[in-house]
Design an enzyme around this catalytic site. Structure first.
Site, mmCIF file in Angstrom:
data_model
loop_
_atom_site.group_PDB
_atom_site.id
_atom_site.type_symbol
_atom_site.label_atom_id
_atom_site.label_comp_id
_atom_site.label_asym_id
_atom_site.label_seq_id
_atom_site.Cartn_x
_atom_site.Cartn_y
_atom_site.Cartn_z
ATOM 1 N N ASP A 117 0.367 8.335 -0.144
ATOM 2 C CA ASP A 117 1.477 7.385 -0.013
ATOM 3 C C ASP A 117 1.561 6.584 -1.312
ATOM 4 O O ASP A 117 0.973 5.508 -1.447
ATOM 5 C CB ASP A 117 1.248 6.467 1.189
ATOM 6 C CG ASP A 117 2.520 5.721 1.555
ATOM 7 O OD1 ASP A 117 3.552 5.900 0.877
ATOM 8 O OD2 ASP A 117 2.482 4.955 2.537
ATOM 9 N N ALA A 118 2.276 7.166 -2.267
ATOM 10 C CA ALA A 118 2.267 6.663 -3.644
ATOM 11 C C ALA A 118 3.627 6.111 -4.058
ATOM 12 O O ALA A 118 3.724 5.354 -5.012
ATOM 13 C CB ALA A 118 1.855 7.784 -4.590
ATOM 14 N N LYS A 119 4.679 6.513 -3.360
ATOM 15 C CA LYS A 119 6.050 6.041 -3.632
ATOM 16 C C LYS A 119 6.393 6.120 -5.110
ATOM 17 O O LYS A 119 6.935 5.186 -5.694
ATOM 18 C CB LYS A 119 6.239 4.631 -3.064
ATOM 19 C CG LYS A 119 5.982 4.580 -1.542
ATOM 20 C CD LYS A 119 6.332 3.255 -0.920
ATOM 21 C CE LYS A 119 6.214 3.273 0.601
ATOM 22 N NZ LYS A 119 4.844 3.383 1.137
ATOM 23 N N ARG A 120 6.105 7.278 -5.722
ATOM 24 C CA ARG A 120 6.358 7.467 -7.137
ATOM 25 C C ARG A 120 7.795 7.916 -7.394
ATOM 26 O O ARG A 120 8.542 8.236 -6.464
ATOM 27 C CB ARG A 120 5.387 8.513 -7.709
ATOM 28 C CG ARG A 120 3.916 8.116 -7.639
ATOM 29 C CD ARG A 120 3.619 6.865 -8.447
ATOM 30 N NE ARG A 120 2.193 6.695 -8.680
ATOM 31 C CZ ARG A 120 1.365 5.943 -7.956
ATOM 32 N NH1 ARG A 120 1.813 5.266 -6.925
ATOM 33 N NH2 ARG A 120 0.090 5.843 -8.281
ATOM 34 N N ASP B 27 6.497 -1.218 -2.691
ATOM 35 C CA ASP B 27 6.039 -0.870 -1.341
ATOM 36 C C ASP B 27 6.317 -2.077 -0.454
ATOM 37 O O ASP B 27 6.849 -3.067 -0.929
ATOM 38 C CB ASP B 27 4.550 -0.511 -1.384
ATOM 39 C CG ASP B 27 4.165 0.478 -0.290
ATOM 40 O OD1 ASP B 27 4.468 0.206 0.897
ATOM 41 O OD2 ASP B 27 3.569 1.509 -0.610
#
Lengths: 271, 271
Positions: A94-97, B99
């Site tokens: 879960d890195a949201k890159r 996030d």
């Protein structure tokens, strides 16, 4: 991992639970803090206590980066441990890159090839060339932020974008991208009524659903609006499971919480 | 670093150049590859050759994460080196993070406190609570993605959002967030005609501008539309400077390229 394998695992375990490994040193049992790598030891104990009740584990990279080099080592050991001991588990970084094309390729390689996660969460704001590099790996998945579970989701995601909400535009547009069959989507459980709308656009895609439990979403609502023939849901729970106790019994108590959710899921899967 | 200090540095050096430390092992001189930490050695040489010609250095985290633990060590050594030897330089962690609130706080602490960067780039899709944690540090800055320099910018950023382009809505909304005085914005040079529009909304904010050089944007166009009384621009160049040569002379040649840009900037600052 293919989605077919994921669906098989869901039916076998009668669970579509994903456990978020968001390890906060201020919340884990104090007896672990004396060990060389408390984060990894905590994860290992949680994984061993719950892996038969869930189908996915999702470390959020922020919790690891917060500890610099040592944190990255814990992340690396965690994914290596999962791949070595529980290869049936679907793993999510879960890195949201998201970055311009050639740079996103480096993130994609880092998470999907080197660390060998099955999937990575990706932010859509920079568009097609920022996401497609994550879709280029066979049997790997990019999980695109569509409608998140936080307050700020209402700032842009649900706002009008040329006649429809931005999150819908994001989902529709993403379907035209190369290898879009490798896409899954983040859809927050706190917005259960949106699931019906989303299922009209992507009836068969998997949705990763945060926001059950600590953030207040209802499992039954999400399932009644969001489930498809292949289940199509991964329900994430982090704090409610991994911090069920901060005592010596933390792993047992985490198992007990995971079991509760799994049993609810088994009932839902049967009806 | 305060923006006042940044502006002072710009006038002193007659430069508003930011150099992107996007280190790719396939592009750096081969004689460095035998060293223990080629990425750090490359960065050190580039920094020493150019620090008097630029006001900021910007490592993109993707290029470091691509090498796992070793890469994070190189990133850490680079920022420590910059802070110890060139404290006047404005440092940017080009991480494009974002996030839910409590998780963004961990990213913010990691980059702005532990690694001690002056700023970090942040993605806006998740809204207010995903960005505000980055604004909570005195004399530190979040650089919000507004209009990026890639093709994919046209997928959502320039699309209509309730009567105006999404990137404008993002900028306008961000002005209402807590500590918004700590915001800067990413605006791609490949879209120079948009700068006039953006300056109407944020006349005094600093803009970080990628896309000059390798990506094709024009320095003069960007300055004529985007410059304000305090200059208000950081023009980034990565590949055109750091990969000017892949031979033993790479640092000298990087300096020569940086000098060209700085001299153009000095002319612009005088007129």
């Amino acid at each position: 991992m293919t989605t077919t394998q994921l669906v098989q695992q869901i039916h076998q375990k009668q669970s579509f639970l994903c456990i978020g490994l968001d390890v906060d040193l201020t919340k884990i049992p104090s007896h672990l803090l004396q060990l060389e790598d408390p984060i990894f030891e905590f994860n290992k104990a949680i994984i061993e206590a719950t892996h038969d009740l869930c189908v996915a584990f999702k470390p959020n990279t922020a919790f690891y980066e917060a500890h610099g080099l040592k944190g990255w080592q814990s992340l690396q050991k965690t994914i290596e441990y999962l791949n070595a001991n529980h290869p049936e588990i679907f793993t999510i970084a879960d890195a949201k890159r998201g970055d311009i094309g050639n740079t996103s390729s480096m993130y994609a390689k880092a998470f999907l090839e080197d660390l060998n996660f099955d999937s990575v969460t990706v932010a859509p704001y920079m568009g097609k060339d920022s996401v497609e590099p994550f879709l280029a790996f066979e049997n790997k998945h990019a999980i695109l932020l569509a409608l998140t579970s936080n307050e700020g989701a209402f700032d842009f995601q649900t706002q009008d974008a040329a006649g429809e909400a931005l999150y819908k535009k994001v989902i529709k547009t993403s379907k035209t991208w190369k290898n879009s069959q490798n896409l899954m989507y983040v859809v927050g459980a706190t917005k259960a009524e949106y699931f019906a709308e989303i299922r009209k656009i992507i009836p068969s895609s998997f949705l990763l659903v945060p926001g059950i439990g600590a953030q207040g979403g209802s499992l039954y609502d999400v399932c009644s609006y969001g489930m498809n023939e292949d289940v199509g849901l991964l329900i994430n729970s982090s704090r409610a499971i991994i911090y069920a106790s901060s005592g010596m019994d933390f792993a047992e108590r985490a198992r007990a919480e995971a079991l509760k959710v799994q049993q609810e899921m088994a009932v839902i899967l049967k009806t």
